[in-house]
Motif scaffolding. Sequence first.
Motif, PDB file in Angstrom:
ATOM      1  N   LEU A  53       0.984  -1.109   0.111  1.00  0.00           N
ATOM      2  CA  LEU A  53      -0.145   0.040   0.021  1.00  0.00           C
ATOM      3  C   LEU A  53       0.825   1.176  -0.006  1.00  0.00           C
ATOM      4  N   GLY A  54       2.085   1.368  -0.757  1.00  0.00           N
ATOM      5  CA  GLY A  54       2.832   2.420  -0.939  1.00  0.00           C
ATOM      6  C   GLY A  54       3.799   2.695   0.323  1.00  0.00           C
ATOM      7  N   ARG A  55       3.669   1.648   1.429  1.00  0.00           N
ATOM      8  CA  ARG A  55       4.394   2.013   2.558  1.00  0.00           C
ATOM      9  C   ARG A  55       5.697   0.618   2.538  1.00  0.00           C
ATOM     10  N   ARG A  56       6.859   1.240   3.091  1.00  0.00           N
ATOM     11  CA  ARG A  56       7.890   0.322   3.195  1.00  0.00           C
ATOM     12  C   ARG A  56       7.536  -0.491   4.816  1.00  0.00           C
ATOM     13  N   ILE A  57       7.712  -1.612   4.616  1.00  0.00           N
ATOM     14  CA  ILE A  57       7.567  -2.690   5.630  1.00  0.00           C
ATOM     15  C   ILE A  57       8.906  -3.405   6.081  1.00  0.00           C
ATOM     16  N   ASP A  58       9.481  -3.289   7.144  1.00  0.00           N
ATOM     17  CA  ASP A  58      10.421  -4.037   7.526  1.00  0.00           C
ATOM     18  C   ASP A  58      10.086  -5.066   8.651  1.00  0.00           C
ATOM     19  N   TYR A  59      10.448  -6.222   8.348  1.00  0.00           N
ATOM     20  CA  TYR A  59       9.759  -7.254   9.627  1.00  0.00           C
ATOM     21  C   TYR A  59      10.799  -8.174   9.647  1.00  0.00           C
ATOM     22  N   VAL A  60      10.625  -9.158  10.554  1.00  0.00           N
ATOM     23  CA  VAL A  60      11.623 -10.611  10.760  1.00  0.00           C
ATOM     24  C   VAL A  60      10.458 -11.640  10.938  1.00  0.00           C
ATOM     25  N   MET A  61      10.865 -12.719  10.210  1.00  0.00           N
ATOM     26  CA  MET A  61      10.229 -13.719  10.258  1.00  0.00           C
ATOM     27  C   MET A  61      11.165 -14.932  10.883  1.00  0.00           C
ATOM     28  N   ARG A  62      10.647 -15.632  11.885  1.00  0.00           N
ATOM     29  CA  ARG A  62      11.308 -16.703  12.722  1.00  0.00           C
ATOM     30  C   ARG A  62      10.591 -18.107  12.061  1.00  0.00           C
ATOM     31  N   VAL A  63      11.614 -19.083  11.618  1.00  0.00           N
ATOM     32  CA  VAL A  63      11.045 -20.618  11.284  1.00  0.00           C
ATOM     33  C   VAL A  63      10.638 -21.355  12.420  1.00  0.00           C
ATOM     34  N   ALA A  64       9.179 -21.706  12.495  1.00  0.00           N
ATOM     35  CA  ALA A  64       8.651 -22.409  13.633  1.00  0.00           C
ATOM     36  C   ALA A  64       8.572 -23.823  13.419  1.00  0.00           C
ATOM     37  N   ALA A  65       8.561 -24.034  12.005  1.00  0.00           N
ATOM     38  CA  ALA A  65       8.451 -25.483  11.644  1.00  0.00           C
ATOM     39  C   ALA A  65       9.147 -25.365  10.243  1.00  0.00           C
ATOM     40  N   TYR A  66      10.023 -26.420   9.818  1.00  0.00           N
ATOM     41  CA  TYR A  66      10.588 -26.510   8.870  1.00  0.00           C
ATOM     42  C   TYR A  66      10.763 -28.203   8.263  1.00  0.00           C
ATOM     43  N   GLU A  67       9.856 -28.684   7.340  1.00  0.00           N
ATOM     44  CA  GLU A  67       9.791 -30.156   6.854  1.00  0.00           C
ATOM     45  C   GLU A  67       9.807 -30.154   5.527  1.00  0.00           C
ATOM     46  N   PRO A  68      10.972 -29.847   4.912  1.00  0.00           N
ATOM     47  CA  PRO A  68      11.159 -29.869   3.494  1.00  0.00           C
ATOM     48  C   PRO A  68      10.980 -31.399   3.049  1.00  0.00           C
ATOM     49  N   PRO A  69      10.088 -31.943   1.822  1.00  0.00           N
ATOM     50  CA  PRO A  69       9.642 -30.567   0.957  1.00  0.00           C
ATOM     51  C   PRO A  69       8.163 -30.233   1.339  1.00  0.00           C
ATOM     52  N   ARG A  70       7.639 -30.434   2.540  1.00  0.00           N
ATOM     53  CA  ARG A  70       6.270 -30.475   2.702  1.00  0.00           C
ATOM     54  C   ARG A  70       5.756 -29.192   3.435  1.00  0.00           C
ATOM     55  N   LEU A  71       6.420 -28.494   4.458  1.00  0.00           N
ATOM     56  CA  LEU A  71       6.013 -27.560   5.186  1.00  0.00           C
ATOM     57  C   LEU A  71       7.161 -26.462   5.576  1.00  0.00           C
ATOM     58  N   LEU A  72       6.952 -25.170   5.452  1.00  0.00           N
ATOM     59  CA  LEU A  72       7.643 -24.060   5.974  1.00  0.00           C
ATOM     60  C   LEU A  72       6.651 -23.063   6.729  1.00  0.00           C
ATOM     61  N   ASP A  73       6.821 -23.078   8.079  1.00  0.00           N
ATOM     62  CA  ASP A  73       5.734 -22.286   8.831  1.00  0.00           C
ATOM     63  C   ASP A  73       6.682 -21.211   9.510  1.00  0.00           C
ATOM     64  N   MET A  74       6.337 -19.689   9.442  1.00  0.00           N
ATOM     65  CA  MET A  74       6.860 -18.611  10.121  1.00  0.00           C
ATOM     66  C   MET A  74       6.195 -18.041  10.727  1.00  0.00           C
ATOM     67  N   ILE A  75       6.595 -17.263  11.752  1.00  0.00           N
ATOM     68  CA  ILE A  75       5.822 -16.139  12.577  1.00  0.00           C
ATOM     69  C   ILE A  75       6.759 -15.051  12.672  1.00  0.00           C
ATOM     70  N   SER A  76       5.997 -13.891  12.657  1.00  0.00           N
ATOM     71  CA  SER A  76       6.806 -12.547  12.758  1.00  0.00           C
ATOM     72  C   SER A  76       7.124 -12.303  14.248  1.00  0.00           C
ATOM     73  N   VAL A  77       8.590 -12.178  14.293  1.00  0.00           N
ATOM     74  CA  VAL A  77       9.056 -11.653  15.775  1.00  0.00           C
ATOM     75  C   VAL A  77       9.210 -10.041  15.669  1.00  0.00           C
ATOM     76  N   ALA A  78       9.179  -9.491  14.658  1.00  0.00           N
ATOM     77  CA  ALA A  78       9.392  -8.006  14.636  1.00  0.00           C
ATOM     78  C   ALA A  78       8.586  -7.411  13.223  1.00  0.00           C
ATOM     79  N   GLY A  79       7.807  -6.259  13.342  1.00  0.00           N
ATOM     80  CA  GLY A  79       7.173  -5.628  12.476  1.00  0.00           C
ATOM     81  C   GLY A  79       6.032  -4.952  12.787  1.00  0.00           C
ATOM     82  N   PRO A  80       5.414  -4.377  11.815  1.00  0.00           N
ATOM     83  CA  PRO A  80       4.356  -3.418  12.246  1.00  0.00           C
ATOM     84  C   PRO A  80       3.061  -4.225  12.647  1.00  0.00           C
ATOM     85  N   MET A  81       2.797  -5.624  12.415  1.00  0.00           N
ATOM     86  CA  MET A  81       1.773  -6.277  12.763  1.00  0.00           C
ATOM     87  C   MET A  81       2.158  -7.807  12.930  1.00  0.00           C
ATOM     88  N   PRO A  82       1.401  -8.377  13.941  1.00  0.00           N
ATOM     89  CA  PRO A  82       1.532  -9.960  14.058  1.00  0.00           C
ATOM     90  C   PRO A  82       1.293 -10.676  12.629  1.00  0.00           C
TER      91      PRO A  82
END
Length: 148
Positions: free
Chosen positions: A62-91
């Motif tokens: 929406l025309g705004r710069r967003i900086d955020y950090v995603m932490r890997v919560a689950a990593y099961e290649p080649p099936r699943l990658l699940d990430m949660i934000s730990v820093a940013g403008p919204m959960p």
Amino acid sequence: MTIDVSAERVIPLPPERVAEYAMDWRHDAEWNQGIRVAELTREADAGGFGVGAEVTRTAYFLGRRIDYVMRVAAYEPPRLLDMISVAGPMPMHVTYAFERDPRGTLARIRVRGGEGGFYRLAAPLLARQVRSSLGKDLRDLEHRLSRQ
């Protein structure tokens, strides 16, 4: 969480090939709408990319710069990658899932989150825009992989 948006697409390639590319943070800016920069800023406890790793992303929405950090919560290649934000403008919670399909790979992306600040005011537009972006992401992922 008030936003829950997902998209899926069958990509006519094996799940291992699709997931290997899509789960690699070094490719984020190539196929994810709006992401301009992605950088591994914390390795997993076992080293490299995996559970506990953090990727810092710079995106425009929406025309705004967003900086955020995603932490890997689950990593099961080649099936699943699940990430949660730990820093940013919204959960935010982002899930990539890949499963074998008779036509190749059923690729799914799901984004859940709550609107913080500015984004609370733009909630309906936000959900619509995220849904559109996810569809484009999967289309771009298929096109990029098909050309390799």
